[in-house]
Design a protein around this motif. Sequence first.
Motif, PDB file in Angstrom:
ATOM      1  N   TYR A  83       0.849  -1.195   0.000  1.00  0.00           N
ATOM      2  CA  TYR A  83       0.000   0.000   0.000  1.00  0.00           C
ATOM      3  C   TYR A  83       0.882   1.241   0.000  1.00  0.00           C
ATOM      4  O   TYR A  83       1.288   1.715   1.064  1.00  0.00           O
ATOM      5  CB  TYR A  83      -0.893   0.039   1.247  1.00  0.00           C
ATOM      6  N   PRO A  84       1.203   1.804  -1.186  1.00  0.00           N
ATOM      7  CA  PRO A  84       1.948   3.061  -1.180  1.00  0.00           C
ATOM      8  C   PRO A  84       1.014   4.186  -0.725  1.00  0.00           C
ATOM      9  O   PRO A  84      -0.169   4.186  -1.049  1.00  0.00           O
ATOM     10  CB  PRO A  84       2.386   3.250  -2.627  1.00  0.00           C
ATOM     11  N   THR A  88       2.868   9.607  -2.737  1.00  0.00           N
ATOM     12  CA  THR A  88       4.278   9.268  -2.530  1.00  0.00           C
ATOM     13  C   THR A  88       4.858   8.632  -3.783  1.00  0.00           C
ATOM     14  O   THR A  88       4.138   8.282  -4.723  1.00  0.00           O
ATOM     15  CB  THR A  88       4.453   8.293  -1.347  1.00  0.00           C
ATOM     16  N   ARG A  89       6.152   8.472  -3.756  1.00  0.00           N
ATOM     17  CA  ARG A  89       6.860   7.904  -4.905  1.00  0.00           C
ATOM     18  C   ARG A  89       6.494   6.435  -5.105  1.00  0.00           C
ATOM     19  O   ARG A  89       6.518   5.650  -4.170  1.00  0.00           O
ATOM     20  CB  ARG A  89       8.368   7.970  -4.667  1.00  0.00           C
ATOM     21  N   SER A 119      -0.201  -1.493  -5.147  1.00  0.00           N
ATOM     22  CA  SER A 119      -1.459  -2.190  -4.825  1.00  0.00           C
ATOM     23  C   SER A 119      -1.497  -3.627  -5.332  1.00  0.00           C
ATOM     24  O   SER A 119      -2.563  -4.202  -5.506  1.00  0.00           O
ATOM     25  CB  SER A 119      -2.658  -1.410  -5.363  1.00  0.00           C
ATOM     26  N   SER A 120      -0.330  -4.211  -5.547  1.00  0.00           N
ATOM     27  CA  SER A 120      -0.313  -5.618  -5.955  1.00  0.00           C
ATOM     28  C   SER A 120      -0.557  -6.487  -4.727  1.00  0.00           C
ATOM     29  O   SER A 120      -0.208  -6.140  -3.610  1.00  0.00           O
ATOM     30  CB  SER A 120       0.997  -5.989  -6.640  1.00  0.00           C
ATOM     31  N   SER A 155      12.124   3.232  -1.005  1.00  0.00           N
ATOM     32  CA  SER A 155      10.750   2.811  -1.302  1.00  0.00           C
ATOM     33  C   SER A 155       9.848   3.201  -0.134  1.00  0.00           C
ATOM     34  O   SER A 155      10.278   3.248   1.010  1.00  0.00           O
ATOM     35  CB  SER A 155      10.686   1.309  -1.552  1.00  0.00           C
ATOM     36  N   GLU A 156       8.591   3.462  -0.454  1.00  0.00           N
ATOM     37  CA  GLU A 156       7.681   3.958   0.572  1.00  0.00           C
ATOM     38  C   GLU A 156       6.453   3.068   0.658  1.00  0.00           C
ATOM     39  O   GLU A 156       6.261   2.164  -0.151  1.00  0.00           O
ATOM     40  CB  GLU A 156       7.274   5.400   0.246  1.00  0.00           C
ATOM     41  N   GLY A 157       5.618   3.343   1.655  1.00  0.00           N
ATOM     42  CA  GLY A 157       4.386   2.590   1.836  1.00  0.00           C
ATOM     43  C   GLY A 157       4.590   1.409   2.753  1.00  0.00           C
ATOM     44  O   GLY A 157       5.684   1.145   3.257  1.00  0.00           O
TER      45      GLY A 157
END
Length: 190
Positions: A83-84, A88-89, A119-120, A155-157
């Motif tokens: 879930y990013p 966000t990037r 969202s995979s 990486s974010e989320g």
Amino acid sequence: MPVPLMKPLALARRLLPVGLTLLTCACDTSGFVEDSTEEASLTLDATQPHVVKRLRLQGKTRKDARAKFTEVVLNVNSSVKWYPKEGTRTDVLPWYRIRMVTEQDGLVHDEKAFVMEPSSHHDYLYTSAGLKLEALPDSLDTVFQLEFDRQGAPSEGTFDVTWKAYATLFTDAGAPEDIQFTVTEESPAP
């Protein structure tokens, strides 16, 4: 001189004892017992990209039972979703890894790794480990580490992970009621 062919009934009478003997030897007289953990969940993010779950498998036969343990198998079914955060990037696609390791010697039994898409959702990720028990013991106490990893910054989320462990203990003989077997989640060793 040609060899005379046996009549089908005579051939069946001669082969029947041989077939029954082979069938008796081939029959598996072993048994097994199973246990599982409750379904659990965890979150991985850039600040906490690594989580270890310690799974202890313990088995013991009843004092007067003849069963000896031949193999233990641990399977973990898990799912993960990335879930990013909005805004966000997502140009840095983080990787995700789950693996099963024997705590005693650090042997990696199974590992799954892949790059996540926004969202995979990956359902039904099976990770497993198995140990053949050469000495055929009547008790068992072994620990596996289930390691969950994701790429950290930039990486974010968050990664939401759910998992459940299923364990099977195989025996050479004996009834399931003669065997106590559990798989439990414990706090990681310090």
